[in-house]
Motif scaffolding. Structure first.
Motif, PDB file in Angstrom:
ATOM      1  N   ASP A 196      -0.045  -7.643   4.055  1.00 51.64           N
ATOM      2  CA  ASP A 196       0.316  -6.465   3.272  1.00 51.64           C
ATOM      3  C   ASP A 196       1.158  -5.502   4.094  1.00 51.64           C
ATOM      4  O   ASP A 196       1.133  -5.533   5.331  1.00 51.64           O
ATOM      5  CB  ASP A 196      -0.943  -5.765   2.752  1.00 51.64           C
ATOM      6  CG  ASP A 196      -1.818  -5.283   3.900  1.00 51.64           C
ATOM      7  OD1 ASP A 196      -1.907  -6.002   4.923  1.00 51.64           O
ATOM      8  OD2 ASP A 196      -2.388  -4.185   3.795  1.00 51.64           O
ATOM      9  N   ASN A 240       0.865  -1.185   0.000  1.00 53.11           N
ATOM     10  CA  ASN A 240       0.000   0.000   0.000  1.00 53.11           C
ATOM     11  C   ASN A 240       0.896   1.228   0.000  1.00 53.11           C
ATOM     12  O   ASN A 240       1.809   1.329   0.833  1.00 53.11           O
ATOM     13  CB  ASN A 240      -0.909   0.019   1.230  1.00 53.11           C
ATOM     14  CG  ASN A 240      -1.725  -1.255   1.363  1.00 53.11           C
ATOM     15  OD1 ASN A 240      -2.345  -1.724   0.402  1.00 53.11           O
ATOM     16  ND2 ASN A 240      -1.718  -1.829   2.567  1.00 53.11           N
ATOM     17  N   ASP A 268       2.638  -1.236   4.295  1.00 52.03           N
ATOM     18  CA  ASP A 268       2.441   0.137   3.831  1.00 52.03           C
ATOM     19  C   ASP A 268       3.800   0.772   3.551  1.00 52.03           C
ATOM     20  O   ASP A 268       4.726   0.657   4.371  1.00 52.03           O
ATOM     21  CB  ASP A 268       1.721   0.974   4.880  1.00 52.03           C
ATOM     22  CG  ASP A 268       0.337   0.444   5.199  1.00 52.03           C
ATOM     23  OD1 ASP A 268      -0.182  -0.356   4.391  1.00 52.03           O
ATOM     24  OD2 ASP A 268      -0.208   0.816   6.258  1.00 52.03           O
ATOM     25  N   LYS A 309      -3.643  -0.379  -1.748  1.00 48.68           N
ATOM     26  CA  LYS A 309      -4.244   0.948  -1.659  1.00 48.68           C
ATOM     27  C   LYS A 309      -3.229   2.022  -2.012  1.00 48.68           C
ATOM     28  O   LYS A 309      -2.038   1.904  -1.714  1.00 48.68           O
ATOM     29  CB  LYS A 309      -4.794   1.184  -0.251  1.00 48.68           C
ATOM     30  CG  LYS A 309      -5.897   0.206   0.149  1.00 48.68           C
ATOM     31  CD  LYS A 309      -6.337   0.466   1.578  1.00 48.68           C
ATOM     32  CE  LYS A 309      -7.407  -0.524   1.999  1.00 48.68           C
ATOM     33  NZ  LYS A 309      -7.849  -0.293   3.404  1.00 48.68           N
ATOM     34  N   ILE A 368       4.971   4.403   3.314  1.00 50.73           N
ATOM     35  CA  ILE A 368       4.567   5.788   3.531  1.00 50.73           C
ATOM     36  C   ILE A 368       5.727   6.678   3.103  1.00 50.73           C
ATOM     37  O   ILE A 368       6.816   6.635   3.680  1.00 50.73           O
ATOM     38  CB  ILE A 368       4.209   6.039   5.012  1.00 50.73           C
ATOM     39  CG1 ILE A 368       3.101   5.072   5.443  1.00 50.73           C
ATOM     40  CG2 ILE A 368       3.777   7.486   5.219  1.00 50.73           C
ATOM     41  CD1 ILE A 368       2.738   5.190   6.920  1.00 50.73           C
ATOM     42  N   GLY A 424       3.976  -2.574   8.901  1.00 52.62           N
ATOM     43  CA  GLY A 424       3.351  -3.867   8.688  1.00 52.62           C
ATOM     44  C   GLY A 424       3.244  -4.673   9.954  1.00 52.62           C
ATOM     45  O   GLY A 424       3.611  -4.202  11.050  1.00 52.62           O
ATOM     46  N   TYR A 434       1.359   5.268   0.371  1.00 49.36           N
ATOM     47  CA  TYR A 434       0.726   6.471   0.901  1.00 49.36           C
ATOM     48  C   TYR A 434       1.708   7.643   0.833  1.00 49.36           C
ATOM     49  O   TYR A 434       2.902   7.489   1.096  1.00 49.36           O
ATOM     50  CB  TYR A 434       0.274   6.265   2.348  1.00 49.36           C
ATOM     51  CG  TYR A 434      -0.779   5.186   2.508  1.00 49.36           C
ATOM     52  CD1 TYR A 434      -2.078   5.387   2.049  1.00 49.36           C
ATOM     53  CD2 TYR A 434      -0.460   3.978   3.123  1.00 49.36           C
ATOM     54  CE1 TYR A 434      -3.057   4.404   2.205  1.00 49.36           C
ATOM     55  CE2 TYR A 434      -1.412   2.990   3.287  1.00 49.36           C
ATOM     56  CZ  TYR A 434      -2.708   3.206   2.825  1.00 49.36           C
ATOM     57  OH  TYR A 434      -3.669   2.226   2.967  1.00 49.36           O
ATOM     58  N   ALA A 475      -1.393   9.732   3.189  1.00 46.24           N
ATOM     59  CA  ALA A 475      -1.082   9.033   4.434  1.00 46.24           C
ATOM     60  C   ALA A 475      -2.138   9.331   5.497  1.00 46.24           C
ATOM     61  O   ALA A 475      -2.750  10.412   5.501  1.00 46.24           O
ATOM     62  CB  ALA A 475       0.286   9.448   4.938  1.00 46.24           C
TER      63      ALA A 475
END
Length: 209
Positions: free
Chosen positions: A174, A97, A176, A124, A178, A144, A99, A128
Motif C-alpha cells: 500500500d 491510504n 500513502d 485508511k 499525504i 511507500g 491522509y 496525517a
C-alpha cells in the motif's frame, strides 16, 4: 627570239612558246593546316579522356558516400514492447491510504472518494501522522515501500501533478497519499486518464535519419 625571252638573254635561258610556265602552290600551307587539324583532334581526345577519368573517380566517391549514408540511416531495431501490467500495476491493484496534512477539514475523505471512483482501492483515511502534519508544503507526498518506486508511485502520481515521493521501511504494497498545503483538488479525470495511458504506452527508440 620569243617575245617571252627578256632582252639580252638567250642560249640556255631562252624561253620559247607563247604560254607562261604554270607555277605550283607551295606545300607549306597544306602542312600547317593538316598539323593544326591534327593538334585539335589530339587535344579533343585528351580532354575527353580526362573528363572520363574525372567522372569515374567522382562516381566512385558518390557511390561510397551514398553507401555510407545508407549504412548510417538504417532504422534502429524495433524495441520489444514492455508489458504494461508487469511495469505499472492497474489502479485496481493499488491500495491508497489518504491522509490530510492541511488545516482544512474534509480533504482526505473527498479525495479518497474521488480516487475510489477512478478505480483505486482505498485503505485508511484520516489526518496525517505528526511527522507530516502541516509539514507537506507541496500538493502532496506519496509514501511507500522501496518497491513502489518501480511503478506504483507513477500510477498514483498521474492523479496529482507535483506530488513528491518518499520511501519508508514498510514491507506492504500500500502507499500513502499525504495531502499538502498547496493541494486544491486532484487532476481532472480526463487528464489523469490520458497520463495513465501515456505511462503504459511503450516508447520506441527513434532512428537517426
Amino acid at each position: 627570239m620569243s617575245m617571252l625571252t627578256p632582252p639580252g638573254m638567250g642560249g640556255k635561258y631562252r624561253i620559247t612558246g607563247d604560254v607562261y610556265p604554270r607555277m605550283r602552290r607551295p606545300h607549306r600551307r597544306r602542312r600547317i593546316v593538316l598539323g593544326a587539324a591534327a593538334a585539335v583532334l589530339v587535344l579533343g581526345a585528351a580532354g575527353w579522356g580526362t573528363l572520363q577519368l574525372v567522372d569515374v573517380f567522382s562516381g566512385d566517391e558518390r557511390t561510397k558516400t551514398t553507401a555510407g549514408k545508407q549504412a548510417d540511416c538504417k532504422p534502429a531495431a524495433k524495441p520489444s514492447p514492455q508489458p504494461a501490467a508487469a511495469a505499472f500495476p492497474k489502479p485496481a491493484q493499488i491500495t491508497v491510504n489518504v491522509y490530510n496534512a492541511t488545516p482544512r477539514s474534509g480533504l482526505a475523505k473527498t479525495t479518497a472518494d474521488e480516487l475510489r471512483k477512478r478505480g483505486f482501492v482505498i485503505g485508511k483515511v484520516g489526518n496525517a501522522p505528526a511527522a507530516y502534519d502541516k509539514k507537506v508544503t507541496g500538493t502532496g507526498l506519496l509514501l511507500g515501500a522501496p518497491g513502489a518506486v518501480k511503478g506504483t508511485f507513477s500510477v498514483v502520481g498521474t492523479q496529482l501533478k507535483g506530488a513528491t515521493t518518499k520511501v519508508d521501511a514498510r514491507t506492504t504494497a500500500d502507499v500513502d497519499l499525504i495531502i499538502g498545503t498547496a493541494f486544491k483538488t486532484l487532476d481532472p479525470k480526463a487528464a489523469a486518464d490520458a497520463a495513465l495511458v501515456a505511462l503504459n504506452k511503450p516508447k520506441p527508440v527513434p532512428g537517426r535519419c
